[in-house]
Design a protein around this motif. Structure first.
Motif, PDB file in Angstrom:
ATOM      1  N   ARG A 166       7.392   7.204  -6.937  1.00  0.00           N
ATOM      2  CA  ARG A 166       6.097   7.802  -6.599  1.00  0.00           C
ATOM      3  C   ARG A 166       6.112   8.280  -5.151  1.00  0.00           C
ATOM      4  O   ARG A 166       6.664   7.617  -4.271  1.00  0.00           O
ATOM      5  CB  ARG A 166       4.972   6.786  -6.794  1.00  0.00           C
ATOM      6  CG  ARG A 166       4.742   6.437  -8.258  1.00  0.00           C
ATOM      7  CD  ARG A 166       3.780   5.290  -8.415  1.00  0.00           C
ATOM      8  NE  ARG A 166       2.500   5.494  -7.723  1.00  0.00           N
ATOM      9  CZ  ARG A 166       1.517   4.593  -7.726  1.00  0.00           C
ATOM     10  NH1 ARG A 166       1.670   3.445  -8.349  1.00  0.00           N
ATOM     11  NH2 ARG A 166       0.393   4.858  -7.085  1.00  0.00           N
ATOM     12  N   VAL A 167       5.507   9.430  -4.931  1.00  0.00           N
ATOM     13  CA  VAL A 167       5.467   9.999  -3.576  1.00  0.00           C
ATOM     14  C   VAL A 167       4.526   9.173  -2.708  1.00  0.00           C
ATOM     15  O   VAL A 167       3.373   8.926  -3.074  1.00  0.00           O
ATOM     16  CB  VAL A 167       5.016  11.464  -3.614  1.00  0.00           C
ATOM     17  CG1 VAL A 167       4.863  12.004  -2.192  1.00  0.00           C
ATOM     18  CG2 VAL A 167       6.002  12.311  -4.400  1.00  0.00           C
ATOM     19  N   MET A 168       5.044   8.736  -1.567  1.00  0.00           N
ATOM     20  CA  MET A 168       4.215   8.057  -0.580  1.00  0.00           C
ATOM     21  C   MET A 168       3.808   9.087   0.472  1.00  0.00           C
ATOM     22  O   MET A 168       4.657   9.596   1.201  1.00  0.00           O
ATOM     23  CB  MET A 168       4.995   6.908   0.062  1.00  0.00           C
ATOM     24  CG  MET A 168       4.167   6.053   1.001  1.00  0.00           C
ATOM     25  SD  MET A 168       2.727   5.272   0.214  1.00  0.00           S
ATOM     26  CE  MET A 168       3.501   4.344  -1.105  1.00  0.00           C
ATOM     27  N   PRO A 169       2.521   9.435   0.561  1.00  0.00           N
ATOM     28  CA  PRO A 169       2.102  10.490   1.486  1.00  0.00           C
ATOM     29  C   PRO A 169       2.423  10.145   2.936  1.00  0.00           C
ATOM     30  O   PRO A 169       2.358   8.974   3.347  1.00  0.00           O
ATOM     31  CB  PRO A 169       0.586  10.571   1.264  1.00  0.00           C
ATOM     32  CG  PRO A 169       0.352   9.962  -0.088  1.00  0.00           C
ATOM     33  CD  PRO A 169       1.402   8.897  -0.231  1.00  0.00           C
ATOM     34  N   VAL A 170       2.728  11.172   3.694  1.00  0.00           N
ATOM     35  CA  VAL A 170       3.022  10.984   5.118  1.00  0.00           C
ATOM     36  C   VAL A 170       1.864  10.305   5.848  1.00  0.00           C
ATOM     37  O   VAL A 170       2.097   9.386   6.648  1.00  0.00           O
ATOM     38  CB  VAL A 170       3.380  12.343   5.766  1.00  0.00           C
ATOM     39  CG1 VAL A 170       3.338  12.253   7.292  1.00  0.00           C
ATOM     40  CG2 VAL A 170       4.756  12.786   5.311  1.00  0.00           C
ATOM     41  N   PRO A 171       0.600  10.702   5.640  1.00  0.00           N
ATOM     42  CA  PRO A 171      -0.490  10.009   6.341  1.00  0.00           C
ATOM     43  C   PRO A 171      -0.541   8.505   6.048  1.00  0.00           C
ATOM     44  O   PRO A 171      -0.878   7.719   6.939  1.00  0.00           O
ATOM     45  CB  PRO A 171      -1.747  10.719   5.829  1.00  0.00           C
ATOM     46  CG  PRO A 171      -1.288  12.072   5.422  1.00  0.00           C
ATOM     47  CD  PRO A 171       0.076  11.855   4.859  1.00  0.00           C
ATOM     48  N   THR A 172      -0.204   8.114   4.820  1.00  0.00           N
ATOM     49  CA  THR A 172      -0.203   6.687   4.478  1.00  0.00           C
ATOM     50  C   THR A 172       0.903   5.961   5.235  1.00  0.00           C
ATOM     51  O   THR A 172       0.689   4.864   5.764  1.00  0.00           O
ATOM     52  CB  THR A 172      -0.016   6.502   2.961  1.00  0.00           C
ATOM     53  OG1 THR A 172      -1.064   7.172   2.269  1.00  0.00           O
ATOM     54  CG2 THR A 172      -0.023   5.032   2.591  1.00  0.00           C
TER      55      THR A 172
END
Length: 273
Positions: A38-44
């Motif tokens: 799953r893609v972990m968003p950069v802001p997270t």
């Protein structure tokens, strides 16, 4: 690749560790590992590392951490590995992901075994439930991510895992109590109630284990001491379930015997309204 987060962070490829020594890259690896595929968003990722006030160089620094992880991954994979480190630790629009099977991470095994144990418990198969839940608990090698400095995102994940662990311990003990293992559980429950001095479910279990072991007076004393703590610390009485359990012990209620009651009922809810 095999990753373990139920204890110290461990990540191995072909027997070689890819866990970085620096704290922030360890956070990045831990967060990606909790959500394989799953893609972990950069802001997270940035919030995990720097909270709500990332530095101006945050994006560049995060890219550096990803590069460091890829280098360690590439070294462990070897030059002839298909795909390469960029395919395993991949960049996607707005974030990064670990392209590995879910069962490469011990959390996947944990959640699968819990589902199987819960299903057996609800079906009334106490032996299978106890076995599955005990196997799940054996995956733990210490507190989750005990050697990783956690930020706000990982802190929530660790709390979720630790709460799941405690609930699973309680459910496994319920299954063991159904099987008549009350005497063997007393020492474990004594330790657990000392660690969780206001946890009513665990106290109900040790009360039942003691009662069934012929130690009614000690079981009643457990209730007395818990009630005193709840009143002194929180200004509340024990829950209605626990009060009814206490009254049942005073009345030597046959419902407290090992085989009494519906098979899907937990010890704490034995006397629920």
């Amino acid at each position: 690749m095999r990753i373990q987060v139920l204890g110290p962070l461990s990540a191995e490829v072909n027997g070689g560790s890819i866990v970085p020594t620096a704290g922030k890259p360890r956070q990045v690896l831990s967060l990606l590992a909790l959500y394989p595929g799953r893609v972990m968003p950069v802001p997270t990722l940035m919030e995990e590392i720097w909270g709500t006030q990332p530095p101006q160089s945050a994006l560049t620094t995060l890219q550096t951490y990803i590069l460091q992880l890829r280098r360690r991954l590439g070294t462990a994979m070897g030059p002839d590995a298909p795909g390469g480190a960029k395919e395993v630790l991949a960049t996607r629009h707005g974030g990064y992901l670990l392209q590995i099977p879910e069962d490469s991470v011990d959390v996947h095994d944990w959640e699968r075994l819990i589902r199987e144990g819960q299903g057996a418990y609800e079906a009334g198969d106490s032996q299978l439930a106890a076995d599955r839940l005990r196997t799940a608990l054996d995956l733990w090698r210490g507190p989750a991510l005990v050697d990783v400095r956690v930020g706000p995102i990982l802190d929530i994940e660790v709390m979720r895992l630790e709460e799941s662990r405690l609930v699973t311990v309680e459910r496994r003990i319920d299954a063991d109590l159904r099987l008549g293992r009350h005497t063997e559980l007393i020492a474990e429950l004594t330790d657990l109630t000392a660690r969780h001095p206001q946890h009513e479910g665990l106290h109900s279990q040790v009360m039942v284990a003691l009662y069934r072991s012929g130690r009614q007076a000690t079981a009643l004393d457990v209730y007395r001491r818990l009630r005193g703590r709840l009143i002194e610390d929180l200004g509340v009485e024990p829950s209605p379930q626990l009060q009814r359990l206490h009254q049942a012990m005073l009345a030597v209620d046959p419902a407290l015997e090992v085989l009494a009651g519906p098979r899907r009922t937990s010890t704490f809810d034995l006397f629920a309204a």
